[in-house]
Design a protein around this motif. Structure first.
Motif, short mmCIF file in Angstrom:
data_model
loop_
_atom_site.label_atom_id
_atom_site.label_comp_id
_atom_site.label_asym_id
_atom_site.label_seq_id
_atom_site.Cartn_x
_atom_site.Cartn_y
_atom_site.Cartn_z
N UNK A 248 0.81 -1.22 0.00
CA UNK A 248 0.00 0.00 0.00
C UNK A 248 0.85 1.27 0.00
N UNK A 249 2.08 1.17 0.48
CA UNK A 249 2.91 2.37 0.53
C UNK A 249 3.38 2.83 -0.85
N UNK A 250 3.17 1.99 -1.87
CA UNK A 250 3.54 2.38 -3.24
C UNK A 250 2.34 2.89 -4.03
N UNK A 251 1.23 3.14 -3.32
CA UNK A 251 -0.01 3.58 -3.96
C UNK A 251 -0.29 5.04 -3.63
N UNK A 252 -0.70 5.80 -4.62
CA UNK A 252 -1.18 7.17 -4.44
C UNK A 252 -2.66 7.20 -4.81
N UNK A 253 -3.48 7.81 -3.94
CA UNK A 253 -4.90 8.00 -4.23
C UNK A 253 -5.16 9.49 -4.42
N UNK A 254 -5.94 9.82 -5.45
CA UNK A 254 -6.20 11.22 -5.80
C UNK A 254 -7.71 11.42 -5.91
N UNK A 255 -8.23 12.46 -5.26
CA UNK A 255 -9.66 12.72 -5.36
C UNK A 255 -10.04 14.11 -4.92
N UNK A 256 -11.29 14.48 -5.18
CA UNK A 256 -11.74 15.85 -4.95
C UNK A 256 -12.70 16.00 -3.77
N UNK A 257 -12.86 14.95 -2.97
CA UNK A 257 -13.79 15.03 -1.83
C UNK A 257 -13.11 14.58 -0.54
N UNK A 258 -13.65 15.00 0.60
CA UNK A 258 -13.13 14.48 1.87
C UNK A 258 -13.20 12.97 1.95
N UNK A 259 -14.25 12.36 1.37
CA UNK A 259 -14.36 10.90 1.42
C UNK A 259 -13.24 10.23 0.65
N UNK A 260 -12.77 10.85 -0.43
CA UNK A 260 -11.61 10.30 -1.15
C UNK A 260 -10.40 10.22 -0.24
N UNK A 261 -10.15 11.30 0.49
CA UNK A 261 -8.99 11.33 1.38
C UNK A 261 -9.18 10.40 2.57
N UNK A 262 -10.40 10.30 3.09
CA UNK A 262 -10.65 9.38 4.19
C UNK A 262 -10.44 7.94 3.76
N UNK A 263 -10.88 7.60 2.55
CA UNK A 263 -10.67 6.24 2.04
C UNK A 263 -9.18 5.96 1.89
N UNK A 264 -8.43 6.95 1.41
CA UNK A 264 -6.98 6.78 1.27
C UNK A 264 -6.33 6.54 2.62
N UNK A 265 -6.72 7.29 3.62
CA UNK A 265 -6.18 7.09 4.96
C UNK A 265 -6.58 5.74 5.53
N UNK A 266 -7.82 5.33 5.29
CA UNK A 266 -8.27 4.02 5.77
C UNK A 266 -7.53 2.88 5.10
N UNK A 267 -7.10 3.10 3.85
CA UNK A 267 -6.33 2.08 3.14
C UNK A 267 -4.86 2.08 3.55
N UNK A 268 -4.40 3.17 4.14
CA UNK A 268 -2.99 3.27 4.53
C UNK A 268 -2.05 3.47 3.36
N UNK A 269 -2.55 4.10 2.28
CA UNK A 269 -1.71 4.25 1.10
C UNK A 269 -0.56 5.22 1.35
N UNK A 270 0.45 5.15 0.46
CA UNK A 270 1.64 5.95 0.64
C UNK A 270 1.43 7.43 0.43
N UNK A 271 0.44 7.83 -0.37
CA UNK A 271 0.20 9.24 -0.63
C UNK A 271 -1.28 9.45 -0.91
N UNK A 272 -1.84 10.50 -0.32
CA UNK A 272 -3.24 10.87 -0.53
C UNK A 272 -3.27 12.32 -0.99
N UNK A 273 -3.74 12.55 -2.20
CA UNK A 273 -3.74 13.88 -2.80
C UNK A 273 -5.17 14.37 -2.99
#
Length: 270
Positions: free
Chosen positions: A202-227
């Motif tokens: 998961x640390x090699x994954x970046x998630x990108x989105x335009x809503x708070x839920x996008x960033x919350x999902x990224x944090x819940x996944x533990x990805x390496x970068x949330x934009x």
């Protein structure tokens, strides 16, 4: 621990309006400090669709409001705003259960959802990309990143958008809300994208989105970068209340950010 989409609307509304203390506002470091930090080795970039890759002119809220109204349900724009980025079927089911007649149930949810899809599909017939999105996708592909999309749209609407824009070739997978048991802020769509890309870190994954839920999902996944990008549903200020690796005007700025390199600091999701 991740936050389930099945949590109450009251909790979601509170999260949307309350500040998130210091962890959401990481200390800024100067360029010299950034240059000394180890660089994140991102392999997979999972991008949201509506408001992130395609222009958002309020088509989704308008289609939802109309569908609810035509089936005798009153839902306000503010209530829908809290759910931006979520599974549209889950959103509709929530309000049908909250305000629909006792005899409505799944049949009413299906009817409202079908109404929404029909009107959203019409609204998106000539959808256009976010300015600079196509160039960004081409650049990222050329640099060797694996790309995928995740979206709260259903398969039918997402396929329509991808066909219209001719984008299927850019992505290893297009993950929709149909593919998971629970949409954002649950992390399952991101995990499906990782599975499709054959990436297990998961640390090699970046998630990108335009809503708070996008960033919350990224944090819940533990990805390496949330934009977060403020080209769509949420403002820059609202996105900055969530923990993220960075907030950009749009996806057009993403190649330059990756070229510079991502410092692994307290910003990283974990």
């Amino acid at each position: 621990m991740f936050i389930s989409r099945r949590s109450s609307l009251a909790a979601l509304a509170a999260a949307a309006t309350s500040p998130i203390a210091a962890q959401a506002q990481p200390a800024q470091s100067d360029d010299d400090d950034d240059d000394k930090m180890p660089k994140a080795k991102i392999k997979l970039i999972a991008l949201d669709v509506g408001g992130t890759l395609i222009q958002d002119h309020g088509e989704v809220p308008a289609a939802l409001m109309g569908a609810f109204s035509r089936h005798g349900l009153t839902v306000t724009p503010a209530e829908i705003s809290v759910w931006r980025g979520a599974s549209k079927r889950s959103l509709i089911q929530h309000f049908v259960e909250l305000r629909g007649p006792a005899a409505g149930g799944p049949a009413l949810t299906d009817a409202v959802f079908a109404d929404f899809v029909a009107h959203a599909s019409k609204a998106y017939e000539n959808v256009q990309p976010i300015a600079g999105a196509v160039d960004a996708l081409k650049t990222l592909k050329t640099r060797g990143y694996v790309l995928a999309t995740t979206t709260g749209f259903d398969r039918q609407l997402d396929d329509q958008i991808m066909r219209h824009l001719g984008w299927h070739g850019y992505f290893v997978a297009n993950i929709t809300s149909d593919d998971v048991v629970d949409g954002r802020p649950s992390p399952f769509m991101l995990f499906h994208a990782m599975e499709a890309a054959r990436i297990d870190d998961v640390t090699t994954v970046m998630a990108v989105g335009d809503t708070p839920l996008d960033l919350q999902a990224a944090n819940n996944a533990g990805v390496g970068a949330a934009i977060g990008v403020y080209s769509g549903a949420a403002t820059e200020d609202r996105l900055r209340r969530e923990r993220s690796t960075g907030i950009l005007p749009s996806v057009a700025s993403l190649p330059a950010l990756l070229e510079k390199g991502l410092p692994i600091t307290q910003w990283r999701c974990r």
